[in-house]
Write a protein that holds these residues in place. Structure first.
Motif, PDB file in Angstrom:
ATOM      1  N   GLY A   9      44.455  36.314  28.214  1.00  0.00           N
ATOM      2  CA  GLY A   9      44.301  36.833  29.562  1.00  0.00           C
ATOM      3  C   GLY A   9      42.943  37.476  29.743  1.00  0.00           C
ATOM      4  N   PHE A  10      42.928  38.681  30.275  1.00  0.00           N
ATOM      5  CA  PHE A  10      41.679  39.379  30.552  1.00  0.00           C
ATOM      6  C   PHE A  10      41.305  40.285  29.385  1.00  0.00           C
ATOM      7  N   ARG A  11      40.004  40.562  29.295  1.00  0.00           N
ATOM      8  CA  ARG A  11      39.504  41.431  28.231  1.00  0.00           C
ATOM      9  C   ARG A  11      38.797  42.624  28.832  1.00  0.00           C
ATOM     10  N   LYS A  12      38.651  43.656  28.041  1.00  0.00           N
ATOM     11  CA  LYS A  12      37.932  44.854  28.466  1.00  0.00           C
ATOM     12  C   LYS A  12      36.548  44.443  28.976  1.00  0.00           C
ATOM     13  N   GLY A  13      36.201  44.954  30.163  1.00  0.00           N
ATOM     14  CA  GLY A  13      34.906  44.660  30.754  1.00  0.00           C
ATOM     15  C   GLY A  13      34.920  43.513  31.754  1.00  0.00           C
ATOM     16  N   ASP A  14      36.014  42.713  31.791  1.00  0.00           N
ATOM     17  CA  ASP A  14      36.097  41.613  32.754  1.00  0.00           C
ATOM     18  C   ASP A  14      36.162  42.171  34.169  1.00  0.00           C
ATOM     19  N   ARG A  15      35.403  41.559  35.067  1.00  0.00           N
ATOM     20  CA  ARG A  15      35.470  41.902  36.491  1.00  0.00           C
ATOM     21  C   ARG A  15      36.614  41.095  37.098  1.00  0.00           C
ATOM     22  N   VAL A  16      37.462  41.763  37.865  1.00  0.00           N
ATOM     23  CA  VAL A  16      38.647  41.139  38.439  1.00  0.00           C
ATOM     24  C   VAL A  16      38.846  41.616  39.873  1.00  0.00           C
ATOM     25  N   GLU A  17      39.814  41.015  40.536  1.00  0.00           N
ATOM     26  CA  GLU A  17      40.298  41.515  41.810  1.00  0.00           C
ATOM     27  C   GLU A  17      41.776  41.828  41.633  1.00  0.00           C
ATOM     28  N   VAL A  18      42.177  42.984  42.162  1.00  0.00           N
ATOM     29  CA  VAL A  18      43.538  43.482  41.994  1.00  0.00           C
ATOM     30  C   VAL A  18      44.246  43.434  43.339  1.00  0.00           C
ATOM     31  N   SER A  19      45.399  42.769  43.383  1.00  0.00           N
ATOM     32  CA  SER A  19      46.159  42.711  44.633  1.00  0.00           C
ATOM     33  C   SER A  19      46.928  44.012  44.823  1.00  0.00           C
ATOM     34  N   SER A  20      47.071  44.393  46.076  1.00  0.00           N
ATOM     35  CA  SER A  20      47.810  45.610  46.399  1.00  0.00           C
ATOM     36  C   SER A  20      49.246  45.263  46.741  1.00  0.00           C
ATOM     37  N   ARG A  21      50.153  46.096  46.274  1.00  0.00           N
ATOM     38  CA  ARG A  21      51.565  45.941  46.631  1.00  0.00           C
ATOM     39  C   ARG A  21      52.014  47.069  47.563  1.00  0.00           C
ATOM     40  N   ASP A  22      51.060  47.886  47.999  1.00  0.00           N
ATOM     41  CA  ASP A  22      51.370  49.006  48.878  1.00  0.00           C
ATOM     42  C   ASP A  22      51.543  48.530  50.313  1.00  0.00           C
ATOM     43  N   TYR A  23      52.536  49.090  50.998  1.00  0.00           N
ATOM     44  CA  TYR A  23      52.794  48.740  52.388  1.00  0.00           C
ATOM     45  C   TYR A  23      51.533  48.975  53.221  1.00  0.00           C
ATOM     46  N   GLY A  24      51.201  48.004  54.048  1.00  0.00           N
ATOM     47  CA  GLY A  24      50.013  48.093  54.890  1.00  0.00           C
ATOM     48  C   GLY A  24      48.766  47.555  54.209  1.00  0.00           C
ATOM     49  N   PHE A  25      48.857  47.301  52.910  1.00  0.00           N
ATOM     50  CA  PHE A  25      47.719  46.783  52.159  1.00  0.00           C
ATOM     51  C   PHE A  25      48.067  45.491  51.424  1.00  0.00           C
ATOM     52  N   ILE A  26      49.277  44.969  51.656  1.00  0.00           N
ATOM     53  CA  ILE A  26      49.672  43.703  51.026  1.00  0.00           C
ATOM     54  C   ILE A  26      48.740  42.614  51.543  1.00  0.00           C
ATOM     55  N   GLY A  27      48.207  41.834  50.633  1.00  0.00           N
ATOM     56  CA  GLY A  27      47.237  40.805  51.001  1.00  0.00           C
ATOM     57  C   GLY A  27      45.809  41.234  50.748  1.00  0.00           C
ATOM     58  N   ALA A  28      45.627  42.487  50.329  1.00  0.00           N
ATOM     59  CA  ALA A  28      44.290  42.994  50.028  1.00  0.00           C
ATOM     60  C   ALA A  28      44.023  42.871  48.528  1.00  0.00           C
ATOM     61  N   TYR A  29      42.778  42.519  48.202  1.00  0.00           N
ATOM     62  CA  TYR A  29      42.344  42.442  46.808  1.00  0.00           C
ATOM     63  C   TYR A  29      41.138  43.351  46.629  1.00  0.00           C
ATOM     64  N   TYR A  30      41.234  44.278  45.666  1.00  0.00           N
ATOM     65  CA  TYR A  30      40.175  45.242  45.394  1.00  0.00           C
ATOM     66  C   TYR A  30      39.448  44.868  44.113  1.00  0.00           C
TER      67      TYR A  30
END
Length: 138
Positions: A9-30
């Protein structure tokens, strides 16, 4: 560091996007950086979010592996010159995140094109400039 696919999978230092599961932010990737592999979960540090208790520090959190996706590659020269059109799936950069939506209309204001984007997860329609869009990649 860029994402390097591995069986683990991913390793320390990898740049990623994290999906939100919070209401009002579903569909957002940080955007974030992997800080630690926790075995099925990852500790990440968000690039644009700060800790509420100490705003001088970037927010960190533990997320499940299925909440992560690799950071997409930068657009090629060809992609930079391509025009967006109605029904194109796009990611829109707004409120420090990338949101997945569909272009419903292309308007012209002077020499500038404005794109109306519908967000299914929010049932919302907003207008954006080309600079805020990128083609969505699964």
């Amino acid at each position: 560091m860029d994402f390097t696919p591995t069986q683990e999978g991913f390793r320390k230092g990898d740049r990623v996007e994290v999906s939100s599961r919070d209401y009002g932010f579903i569909g957002a990737y940080y955007e974030a950086t992997v800080v630690e592999d926790l075995g099925g979960k990852y500790k990440v540090e968000y690039l644009s979010l700060v800790d509420e208790k100490d705003e001088s520090r970037q927010l960190q959190g533990d997320v499940d592996a299925d909440e992560l996706r690799p950071l997409p590659p930068p657009p090629s020269e060809q992609e930079k010159n391509e025009k967006f059109d109605v029904l194109d799936r796009v990611d829109v950069h707004d409120q420090d995140a990338w949101w997945v939506g569909t272009i419903t209309e292309v308007k012209t204001e002077g020499e500038k094109e404005i794109y109306s984007v519908y967000f299914e997860t929010l049932a919302d329609l907003c207008d954006y400039s080309k600079e805020q869009l990128r083609f969505h990649k699964d």
